[in-house]
Scaffold this motif. Structure first.
Motif, mmCIF file in Angstrom:
data_model
loop_
_atom_site.group_PDB
_atom_site.id
_atom_site.type_symbol
_atom_site.label_atom_id
_atom_site.label_comp_id
_atom_site.label_asym_id
_atom_site.label_seq_id
_atom_site.Cartn_x
_atom_site.Cartn_y
_atom_site.Cartn_z
ATOM 1 N N SER A 177 16.486 5.816 -4.552
ATOM 2 C CA SER A 177 17.236 5.142 -3.481
ATOM 3 C C SER A 177 16.781 5.593 -2.101
ATOM 4 O O SER A 177 17.533 5.484 -1.136
ATOM 5 C CB SER A 177 18.736 5.420 -3.645
ATOM 6 N N ILE A 178 15.549 6.075 -1.981
ATOM 7 C CA ILE A 178 15.124 6.658 -0.706
ATOM 8 C C ILE A 178 14.118 5.801 0.052
ATOM 9 O O ILE A 178 13.883 6.030 1.237
ATOM 10 C CB ILE A 178 14.548 8.086 -0.896
ATOM 11 N N THR A 179 13.504 4.803 -0.587
ATOM 12 C CA THR A 179 12.528 3.954 0.099
ATOM 13 C C THR A 179 12.855 2.482 -0.127
ATOM 14 O O THR A 179 13.550 2.118 -1.070
ATOM 15 C CB THR A 179 11.096 4.232 -0.392
ATOM 16 N N GLU A 180 12.281 1.622 0.732
ATOM 17 C CA GLU A 180 12.487 0.187 0.608
ATOM 18 C C GLU A 180 11.796 -0.388 -0.621
ATOM 19 O O GLU A 180 12.232 -1.397 -1.170
ATOM 20 C CB GLU A 180 11.912 -0.532 1.845
ATOM 21 N N ASN A 181 10.700 0.231 -1.007
ATOM 22 C CA ASN A 181 9.877 -0.331 -2.068
ATOM 23 C C ASN A 181 9.142 0.793 -2.779
ATOM 24 O O ASN A 181 9.006 1.903 -2.250
ATOM 25 C CB ASN A 181 8.863 -1.318 -1.478
ATOM 26 N N ILE A 214 -1.853 -2.842 -9.233
ATOM 27 C CA ILE A 214 -0.748 -2.582 -8.309
ATOM 28 C C ILE A 214 0.403 -3.469 -8.737
ATOM 29 O O ILE A 214 0.235 -4.687 -8.871
ATOM 30 C CB ILE A 214 -1.137 -2.949 -6.865
ATOM 31 N N CYS A 215 1.559 -2.866 -8.946
ATOM 32 C CA CYS A 215 2.730 -3.647 -9.329
ATOM 33 C C CYS A 215 3.930 -3.140 -8.518
ATOM 34 O O CYS A 215 4.568 -2.157 -8.895
ATOM 35 C CB CYS A 215 2.998 -3.528 -10.833
ATOM 36 N N PRO A 216 4.255 -3.784 -7.409
ATOM 37 C CA PRO A 216 5.360 -3.295 -6.579
ATOM 38 C C PRO A 216 6.722 -3.623 -7.181
ATOM 39 O O PRO A 216 6.879 -4.634 -7.865
ATOM 40 C CB PRO A 216 5.152 -4.035 -5.263
ATOM 41 N N LYS A 217 7.686 -2.773 -6.897
ATOM 42 C CA LYS A 217 9.064 -3.036 -7.314
ATOM 43 C C LYS A 217 9.586 -4.312 -6.648
ATOM 44 O O LYS A 217 10.252 -5.144 -7.268
ATOM 45 C CB LYS A 217 9.953 -1.851 -6.950
ATOM 46 N N VAL A 218 9.260 -4.467 -5.361
ATOM 47 C CA VAL A 218 9.627 -5.656 -4.585
ATOM 48 C C VAL A 218 8.334 -6.291 -4.078
ATOM 49 O O VAL A 218 7.446 -5.582 -3.574
ATOM 50 C CB VAL A 218 10.542 -5.289 -3.397
ATOM 51 N N LEU A 219 8.219 -7.587 -4.231
ATOM 52 C CA LEU A 219 7.015 -8.269 -3.781
ATOM 53 C C LEU A 219 6.898 -8.186 -2.261
ATOM 54 O O LEU A 219 7.899 -8.138 -1.542
ATOM 55 C CB LEU A 219 7.032 -9.725 -4.239
#
Length: 601
Positions: free
Chosen positions: A203-207, A230-235
């Motif tokens: 819960s510490i970064t945006e992505n 590369i597979c981001p949590k949020v696109l």
């Protein structure tokens, strides 16, 4: 009782006397810096460590992250520490000036991060992973990928992970089942599950930028079919803004015995049609790329183990100096004043062993960091090549030896405290629990033993091994020339000869029967590690002897240098001889363990 973060005098010794890092200022990349800049960087790290990391080491251990089915919850100090670390520029400090960095040497940043980890190794883990992921992208990503992901990682808005392990495949990466399906637009869709992913959700970064190993459908079998994505949590949209949530789900948090404030996760990719991902570099070369991050992490894990061993040593040393208990055997007066426990010979034995393990492990990891620096920025191609080869050889040892002996130091710290050592009101039991993960982090001893004996020693006609022998021989010549260090020459020379004898015996054994020849590779790893540690202690003794010859030496420095000499003496007389029975087992190709049958257990 407050435990100091490491030992400032020892860090100064390692950086400027043992490794002579001030000479880096002669290199083009660092000519705008100075020793004062290096020291200011370390002071900043130490200040952040004391203010934002040390304040919740125990709290993070007692209040580990939780998952409510949608979000991860962490104590607020975790984000405060992350933000302070990022705002100080440490996520970008090693980058060039024109990349938004400070152009800081690797060795300086390793010590800076050591202070952070000494304060709170679990919270420090998020930065450690993110640095490695960003470095991986920087080395192998496309220009578009680097532009989209690296700046927010430098700023601390995005973090990074390495996603290798799967529930059924531990370290057997050749058999991973996570797969990627190519799409018409050039992207891929990932399907599969990864496990033990540190920092996989928080819960510490945006992505979160996951660096994922997977196989493209139809890829060759084994490691030759692994690709990196590369597979981001949020696109992330083309303009850098955040888009929709990607199809990466947190399946659950794992509850560890240590590093509790670093989330350990199970991640599911593709439960809702496929997680959008982007191929890094060429297909089927993913494991080759990932080895960069893995090797960085191996040195980092070794350093973390050294730091935890060091912190246990620091605390138990201070405790022993302040805790009165008992009397010396020569004292027969029951009404006499009790002595502080450091006056008992066996307590000094345990403290001296801790010093030998912790400071030896620290020297080993920082030496590896100096080799990494030389491989990148040494002035000649030959020097860069030699540094790379020597680092490649030693990396399995740099990861494994501190992980084993840093933990032994923590065990001894608990013993020094006695009953106080195993209760949570004192930090040494947490240091032990945290450190127990490091013999497994980034590969077990067995994996690194197989790598060292099966690959690293024989590769390139034993080029790295020959460089190591040459380096130790140079130290022996220097030690022989000083009356204060001649005593170390014979034991180190004997240890080097024993290592060489064992190595020359094992290589033909492997050629005859590779399974039997590698059966005792873990023992070989330990033997080799003991020799490396012995060499580095003799190196420290040589530098300490030189320091003792200075004019107008302050008493504190005199004591410091004499402590180094005594620790080297301990290591050469108590630890190095342990390799002799190990050598006999290895040279005999002892098959007791190999011949044990499953049915006999």
């Amino acid at each position: 009782m407050t435990t100091p973060l490491l030992n400032d005098r020892d860090m100064e010794f390692m950086l400027y006397e043992l490794l002579d890092s001030e000479q880096l200022l002669n290199r083009e990349r660092y000519r705008e810096h100075s020793r004062e800049v290096f020291n200011a960087t370390l002071d900043t790290a130490k200040t952040i460590a004391e203010k934002y990391f040390a304040n919740h080491n125990a709290k993070g251990d007692a209040n580990e992250p939780t998952f409510d089915g949608e979000n991860v919850h962490q104590i607020p100090e975790t984000k405060q520490a992350w933000d302070a670390f990022a705002e100080a520029g440490f996520l970008a400090a090693h980058y060039d000036f024109d990349e938004g960095g400070m152009q800081m040497p690797e060795i300086v940043l390793r010590i800076a991060n050591a202070y952070i980890s000494a304060a709170n190794i679990a919270t420090a883990g998020y930065g450690f992973l993110s640095l490695g992921a960003a470095n991986l992208l920087r080395s192998f990503g496309s220009e578009e990928q680097k532009a989209r992901f690296i700046p927010p990682m430098q700023e601390g808005r995005f973090s990074g992970t390495m996603a290798l392990t799967e529930p059924n495949q531990g370290s057997a990466l050749a058999d991973i089942s996570t797969y990627a399906e190519p799409q018409a637009d050039g992207t891929y869709r990932l399907f599969g599950q990864k496990m033990y992913i540190s920092g996989g959700d928080q819960s510490i970064t945006e992505n979160i930028v996951h660096m994922v190993l997977a196989k493209i459908k139809g890829a060759p079998a084994g490691v030759k079919g692994i690709s990196l994505f590369i597979c981001p949590k949020v696109l992330v949209n083309e303009d850098g803004s955040l888009g929709a949530r990607n199809d990466v789900a947190l399946a659950g948090l794992l509850h560890k015995m240590g590093y509790r404030n670093t989330t350990s996760t199970v991640l599911s990719f593709g439960e809702k049609g496929g997680a959008e991902a982007y191929l890094v570099g060429e297909p089927h070369k993913g494991l080759h790329y990932m080895f960069q991050m893995m090797n960085e992490a191996r040195i980092g894990v070794g350093l973390g183990a050294a730091i935890l061993g060091y912190q246990g040593y620091n605390y138990s040393l201070n405790y022993a100096r302040e805790r009165p208990q008992g009397r010396l055997p020569s004292c027969k007066d029951p009404e006499s004043k009790q002595v502080n426990i450091i006056e008992h010979a066996d307590v000094r034995r345990m403290l001296l062993a801790q010093k030998a393990y912790a400071e030896g492990a620290m020297a080993m990891c920082l030496y590896a960091s100096s080799l990494f620096e030389d491989a990148e920025t040494a002035p000649t191609e030959q020097a860069r090549s030699d540094a790379f080869e020597l680092l490649d050889l030693l990396t399995p040892i740099v990861k494994s030896w501190p992980s084993k002996y840093g933990l032994k130091a923590n065990e001894l710290a608990i013993q020094v405290l006695g009953g106080a050592g195993y209760i949570r009101e004192y930090p040494v039991e947490q240091y032990y629990r945290d450190n127990r993960l490091n013999p497994i982090h980034e590969g077990t001893e067995a994996i690194h033993g197989l790598d060292l004996l099966g690959r690293k020693v024989p590769m390139k006609n034993m080029q790295g091994y020959a460089l190591f022998k040459k380096t130790v021989t140079q130290t022996l010549a220097t030690a022989q020339a000083d009356a204060l260090t001649t005593e170390f020459v014979a034991p180190l020379q004997q240890a080097l000869d024993t290592l060489d004898d064992v190595t020359q015996t094992l290589l033909p054994q492997m050629a005859r029967d590779v399974d039997l020849g590698l059966a005792n590779a873990t023992l070989y790893l330990d033997l080799f590690g003991r020799v490396v540690a012995g060499w580095l202690w003799v190196e420290q003794a040589v530098v300490a002897a030189r320091g003792l010859q200075r004019e107008n030496l302050h008493r504190d420095d005199d004591n410091f240098y004499r402590g180094k000499l005594q620790a080297a003496r301990y290591y050469c007389e108590w630890e190095l001889p342990e390799i002799q029975p190990q050598a006999k087992l290895l040279k005999d190709c002892n098959a007791v363990c190999f011949d044990m049958k499953n049915e006999w257990f």
